[in-house]
Design an enzyme around this catalytic site. Structure first.
Site, PDB file in Angstrom:
ATOM      1  N   ASP A 189      -4.939   3.769  -7.498  1.00 24.00           N
ATOM      2  CA  ASP A 189      -5.554   4.407  -5.806  1.00 24.00           C
ATOM      3  C   ASP A 189      -7.630   4.563  -6.200  1.00 24.00           C
ATOM      4  O   ASP A 189      -7.667   4.782  -5.085  1.00 24.00           O
ATOM      5  CB  ASP A 189      -5.543   5.265  -5.791  1.00 24.00           C
ATOM      6  CG  ASP A 189      -3.920   5.148  -4.684  1.00 24.00           C
ATOM      7  OD1 ASP A 189      -3.397   3.873  -5.655  1.00 24.00           O
ATOM      8  OD2 ASP A 189      -3.187   5.592  -4.283  1.00 24.00           O
ATOM      9  N   VAL A 246      -4.533   5.917  19.386  1.00 22.07           N
ATOM     10  CA  VAL A 246      -4.408   7.880  19.437  1.00 22.07           C
ATOM     11  C   VAL A 246      -6.200   8.041  20.221  1.00 22.07           C
ATOM     12  O   VAL A 246      -7.008   8.294  19.591  1.00 22.07           O
ATOM     13  CB  VAL A 246      -3.877   8.034  18.439  1.00 22.07           C
ATOM     14  CG1 VAL A 246      -4.141  10.159  18.913  1.00 22.07           C
ATOM     15  CG2 VAL A 246      -2.328   8.116  18.691  1.00 22.07           C
ATOM     16  N   GLY A 265       1.159  13.034 -10.812  1.00 21.25           N
ATOM     17  CA  GLY A 265      -0.015  12.437  -9.525  1.00 21.25           C
ATOM     18  C   GLY A 265       0.993  12.694  -8.457  1.00 21.25           C
ATOM     19  O   GLY A 265       1.814  13.091  -7.640  1.00 21.25           O
ATOM     20  N   ALA A 307       1.812   2.681  -7.143  1.00 18.43           N
ATOM     21  CA  ALA A 307       2.257   3.159  -8.390  1.00 18.43           C
ATOM     22  C   ALA A 307       2.298   2.271  -9.264  1.00 18.43           C
ATOM     23  O   ALA A 307       1.698   2.385 -10.355  1.00 18.43           O
ATOM     24  CB  ALA A 307       3.719   4.149  -8.505  1.00 18.43           C
ATOM     25  N   GLU A 354      -5.430  16.879 -16.229  1.00 17.25           N
ATOM     26  CA  GLU A 354      -5.471  16.642 -14.639  1.00 17.25           C
ATOM     27  C   GLU A 354      -5.337  18.277 -13.857  1.00 17.25           C
ATOM     28  O   GLU A 354      -5.374  19.122 -14.655  1.00 17.25           O
ATOM     29  CB  GLU A 354      -3.540  16.729 -15.441  1.00 17.25           C
ATOM     30  CG  GLU A 354      -2.445  16.546 -13.462  1.00 17.25           C
ATOM     31  CD  GLU A 354      -2.944  16.114 -12.645  1.00 17.25           C
ATOM     32  OE1 GLU A 354      -3.158  14.679 -13.069  1.00 17.25           O
ATOM     33  OE2 GLU A 354      -3.667  16.796 -11.570  1.00 17.25           O
ATOM     34  N   HIS A 356      29.177 -13.458  -8.364  1.00 14.41           N
ATOM     35  CA  HIS A 356      29.226 -12.800  -6.931  1.00 14.41           C
ATOM     36  C   HIS A 356      30.439 -11.993  -7.528  1.00 14.41           C
ATOM     37  O   HIS A 356      31.705 -12.784  -7.895  1.00 14.41           O
ATOM     38  CB  HIS A 356      30.282 -14.687  -6.437  1.00 14.41           C
ATOM     39  CG  HIS A 356      30.911 -14.531  -5.143  1.00 14.41           C
ATOM     40  ND1 HIS A 356      30.313 -14.342  -4.185  1.00 14.41           N
ATOM     41  CD2 HIS A 356      32.313 -13.992  -5.056  1.00 14.41           C
ATOM     42  CE1 HIS A 356      31.632 -14.357  -3.592  1.00 14.41           C
ATOM     43  NE2 HIS A 356      32.351 -13.830  -4.143  1.00 14.41           N
ATOM     44  N   GLY A 393       2.363   1.900   9.051  1.00 15.10           N
ATOM     45  CA  GLY A 393       2.090   0.807   7.587  1.00 15.10           C
ATOM     46  C   GLY A 393       3.714   1.826   7.111  1.00 15.10           C
ATOM     47  O   GLY A 393       4.694   2.486   7.345  1.00 15.10           O
TER      48      GLY A 393
HETATM   49  P1  FAD Z   1      -2.118   9.741  -8.608  1.00 11.37           P
HETATM   50  O1  FAD Z   1      -0.262   9.592  -8.250  1.00 11.37           O
HETATM   51  O2  FAD Z   1      -2.610  10.276  -6.702  1.00 11.37           O
HETATM   52  O3  FAD Z   1      -3.239  10.823  -9.139  1.00 11.37           O
HETATM   53  C1  FAD Z   1      -4.378  10.658  -9.974  1.00 11.37           C
HETATM   54  C2  FAD Z   1      -4.104  12.502 -10.147  1.00 11.37           C
HETATM   55  O4  FAD Z   1      -5.533  12.490 -11.021  1.00 11.37           O
HETATM   56  C3  FAD Z   1      -3.514  13.465  -9.417  1.00 11.37           C
HETATM   57  O5  FAD Z   1      -2.957  14.398 -10.166  1.00 11.37           O
HETATM   58  C4  FAD Z   1      -4.843  14.595  -9.236  1.00 11.37           C
HETATM   59  O6  FAD Z   1      -4.684  15.869  -9.734  1.00 11.37           O
HETATM   60  C5  FAD Z   1      -5.919  14.216 -10.517  1.00 11.37           C
HETATM   61  N1  FAD Z   1      -7.041  14.656 -10.575  1.00 11.37           N
HETATM   62  C6  FAD Z   1      -7.985  13.554  -9.385  1.00 11.37           C
HETATM   63  N2  FAD Z   1      -9.205  14.215  -9.410  1.00 11.37           N
HETATM   64  C7  FAD Z   1      -9.173  14.781 -11.048  1.00 11.37           C
HETATM   65  C8  FAD Z   1      -9.969  15.611 -11.881  1.00 11.37           C
HETATM   66  N3  FAD Z   1     -11.537  15.955 -11.258  1.00 11.37           N
HETATM   67  N4  FAD Z   1     -10.331  16.647 -12.808  1.00 11.37           N
HETATM   68  C9  FAD Z   1      -8.399  16.541 -13.059  1.00 11.37           C
HETATM   69  N5  FAD Z   1      -7.100  15.757 -12.821  1.00 11.37           N
HETATM   70  C10 FAD Z   1      -8.016  14.654 -11.445  1.00 11.37           C
HETATM   71  N6  FAD Z   1       3.870   3.537  -4.414  1.00 11.37           N
HETATM   72  C11 FAD Z   1       5.081   2.416  -4.804  1.00 11.37           C
HETATM   73  O7  FAD Z   1       5.083   1.951  -5.460  1.00 11.37           O
HETATM   74  N7  FAD Z   1       6.000   3.430  -4.311  1.00 11.37           N
HETATM   75  C12 FAD Z   1       6.184   4.029  -3.411  1.00 11.37           C
HETATM   76  O8  FAD Z   1       7.551   4.247  -3.062  1.00 11.37           O
HETATM   77  C13 FAD Z   1       5.421   4.971  -2.972  1.00 11.37           C
HETATM   78  N8  FAD Z   1       5.352   5.686  -1.769  1.00 11.37           N
HETATM   79  C14 FAD Z   1       4.024   6.281  -1.337  1.00 11.37           C
HETATM   80  C15 FAD Z   1       5.103   7.649  -0.702  1.00 11.37           C
HETATM   81  C16 FAD Z   1       3.794   8.416   0.056  1.00 11.37           C
HETATM   82  C17 FAD Z   1       4.297   9.710   1.068  1.00 11.37           C
HETATM   83  C18 FAD Z   1       2.597   8.237  -0.864  1.00 11.37           C
HETATM   84  C19 FAD Z   1       1.327   9.152  -0.431  1.00 11.37           C
HETATM   85  C20 FAD Z   1       2.710   7.296  -1.355  1.00 11.37           C
HETATM   86  C21 FAD Z   1       3.179   6.586  -2.131  1.00 11.37           C
HETATM   87  N9  FAD Z   1       3.144   6.057  -3.103  1.00 11.37           N
HETATM   88  C22 FAD Z   1       4.181   4.642  -3.548  1.00 11.37           C
HETATM   89  C23 FAD Z   1       1.380   5.760  -3.615  1.00 11.37           C
HETATM   90  C24 FAD Z   1       1.351   6.029  -4.950  1.00 11.37           C
HETATM   91  O9  FAD Z   1       2.066   7.360  -4.900  1.00 11.37           O
HETATM   92  C25 FAD Z   1       0.073   5.796  -5.923  1.00 11.37           C
HETATM   93  O10 FAD Z   1       0.277   4.630  -4.964  1.00 11.37           O
HETATM   94  C26 FAD Z   1       0.424   5.973  -6.731  1.00 11.37           C
HETATM   95  O11 FAD Z   1       0.458   7.556  -7.363  1.00 11.37           O
HETATM   96  C27 FAD Z   1      -1.597   5.597  -7.348  1.00 11.37           C
HETATM   97  O12 FAD Z   1      -1.324   6.475  -8.490  1.00 11.37           O
HETATM   98  P2  FAD Z   1      -2.617   6.932  -9.366  1.00 11.37           P
HETATM   99  O13 FAD Z   1      -2.414   6.878 -10.641  1.00 11.37           O
HETATM  100  O14 FAD Z   1      -4.047   5.911  -9.121  1.00 11.37           O
HETATM  101  O15 FAD Z   1      -3.566   8.197  -8.469  1.00 11.37           O
END
Ligand code: FAD
Length: 478
Positions: A321, A247, A49, A329, A43, A453, A192
């Site tokens: 993602d 926009v 993340g 998440a 990480e 209830h 969104g």
């Molecule tokens: P991430 O959580 O993005 O984690 C990826 C990690 O990989 C990061 O820590 C990054 O630093 C690391 N990384 C990247 N490249 C490298 C590399 N080359 N070497 C080492 N480390 C690396 N989802 C929900 O389900 N419910 C919610 O309420 C919700 N609210 C949100 C609100 C906001 C404002 C945002 C922006 C997103 C929200 N989401 C929500 C979406 C959710 O945060 C993401 O879908 C989720 O975090 C994706 O998980 P992930 O593990 O795929 O990636």
């Protein structure tokens, strides 16, 4: 230990590398360790993340504080609680509380890694081949070979390629979560989930909020009966929503910013705001991963995978993602588990029809399965049942009566295809709909399950009654 381990499969794929410590990566790491793998998680930033650091958790922490502030001002008196005139908001303390929640959860993930014997390396990973990654950390470089790797590198905010996008005062969701002060006015580009939640936070804290959305409605992936209620609630909270509006650019206007917009009739106007929040979606974070060296192919920036999350390179999987699917998440975590289970020879089971979408406004919105529009586009023969929160005792007690529950079911069988809720605790209640869809339950099954209830959950049972005939706690339709 999993039985597979004793059969030797664990030995074969023992050395697993996971890139990214978000909900996808860290959950995959835990599951792989449970199944007997020797896991190294890399990480580059903070464990947890986007979700824990700048996504799900900090938004909900601020929403909770902002909601409490709004409810104390608007609801306390109605509940016989005399607060006096001086209810004020200490935004700095709100931000501190948010950071404490984040810190505690990030530390918790670190402890889970330790407890599961997972090696965590802080550094940036890039593939040098389909069998090795290079890790750059504080000027040092090291190399690690693996049997299997899982890419869970997440996503980053997209930005509109418009003039003024780089001006000071134009922020993305991360910027909007760490304002020093509550902006007097905020123009949000994008209606969104993130845009609507930010509108809810800042309008509750007193900002004058305008949402500009290019599409014909806000929250386009939700059922239109649910978004219609949200539009009314936003209007009541003095949030202006401009849909079908593009926009064109952003300019400095003295201390403020001016956002040029054009509506669907070609009419141009300008919105003045102290801050502009651009939340027009997110894109997979794949740059600098050395994907070419590993033979991992992408399409429009997203990593291509098969149904088992295997990329175009035999020993490399990708989840969450970075694959550009449903960016949530809980989806990332489910995919992480499925990927490592597949690596370890199991047959994972993941059902995308049961993915809930939630919006943490007040009241909350949640949906799972088909919307009415989705059902009609698919040509499904469906029926709907509805029940208003107005007729729920518990919703009345909680002062949140503007929403409704809507069930979409297959005509003839009554099999539940979708559940949509606008009401108190909708994000908790939606699990009943997800389970109903997963189990192939019918409206009859929901009716014959006794619901407590008083509870808001009763409204789901009532909507099922409505679907098959008539709700009990509503006068029959004439
Ligand atoms: P991430 O959580 O993005 O984690 C990826 C990690 O990989 C990061 O820590 C990054 O630093 C690391 N990384 C990247 N490249 C490298 C590399 N080359 N070497 C080492 N480390 C690396 N989802 C929900 O389900 N419910 C919610 O309420 C919700 N609210 C949100 C609100 C906001 C404002 C945002 C922006 C997103 C929200 N989401 C929500 C979406 C959710 O945060 C993401 O879908 C989720 O975090 C994706 O998980 P992930 O593990 O795929 O990636």
């Amino acid at each position: 230990r999993d039985p597979l381990w004793s059969r030797g499969l664990g030995d074969v794929y023992k050395r697993q590398v996971i890139i990214g410590g978000g909900p996808g990566g860290y959950t995959a790491a835990i599951r792989a360790a449970q199944l007997g793998a020797e896991v190294t998680l890399i990480e580059k930033d903070s464990m947890g993340g986007t979700c824990l650091n700048v996504g799900c958790i900090p938004t909900k922490a601020l929403i909770h504080s902002a909601d409490l502030y709004r409810k104390i001002r608007t609801e306390a008196g109605k509940n016989g609680i005399i607060i006096g005139q001086d209810v004020t908001c200490d935004f700095e303390s709100m931000q501190k509380k948010k950071s404490q929640v984040v810190k505690q959860l990030v530390t918790g993930v670190g402890s889970l890694m330790k407890a599961n014997g997972i090696r965590v390396i802080k550094g940036t990973a890039a593939f040098t081949s389909d069998k090795a990654v290079e890790i750059r950390s504080e000027g040092e470089t090291s190399e690690l070979t693996f049997d299997k790797a899982v890419i869970a590198s997440g996503s980053i905010p997209s930005a509109l390629p418009i003039e003024g996008a780089e001006l000071a005062g134009v922020v993305d969701s991360t910027g909007a979560l760490s304002f020093d002060e509550i902006p007097g006015s905020l123009c949000i580009i994008g209606g969104g989930v993130i845009g609507i939640e930010m509108a809810h936070i800042y309008s509750s804290l007193g900002s004058k909020v305008t949402i500009v959305e290019m599409l014909p409605d806000i929250l386009m992936n939700m059922d239109s009966d649910i978004t219609a209620v949200m539009r009314k609630i936003m209007k009541k909270n003095k949030v202006s929503i401009l849909t079908g509006t593009k926009v064109g650019g952003i300019e400095e206007a003295g201390e403020a910013l001016s956002v040029k917009v054009t509506d669907d009739q070609g009419e141009e106007s300008v919105i003045e705001a102290e801050k502009v929040l651009m939340c027009v979606g997110r894109r997979p974070a794949t740059e600098g991963l050395g994907l070419e060296a590993a033979g991992v192919k992408t399409e429009k920036g997203r990593i291509i995978t098969d149904e088992n999350f295997r990329t175009t390179s035999e020993d490399i999987y990708a989840i969450g993602d970075c694959t550009g699917g449903i960016m949530l998440a809980h989806v990332a975590s489910a995919e992480g588990i499925a990927a490592v289970e597949h690596i370890m020879g199991k047959t994972p089971n993941i059902d995308f029809d049961t993915v809930p979408s939630c919006v943490y406004t007040s009241p909350e919105l949640a949906g799972v399965g088909l919307t009415e529009k989705g059902a009609s586009e698919r040509g499904t023969d469906y029926i709907t049942g509805k029940f208003p929160m107005m007729a729920s005792g518990k919703a009345l007690i909680e002062g949140e009566t503007s929403g409704l529950v809507k069930i979409i079911a297959e005509a003839g069988t009554g099999k539940v295809l979708g559940l949509h809720i606008c009401g108190p605790q909708a994000t908790e209640l939606i699990a009943e709909g997800a389970l109903a869809i997963r189990m192939g339950a019918t409206a009859e099954d929901i009716i014959s399950t006794i619901h407590a209830h008083p509870s808001v959950a009763e409204t789901i049972q009532e909507a099922a009654h409505d679907l098959l005939g008539s709700a009990l706690n509503m006068p029959p339709a004439r």
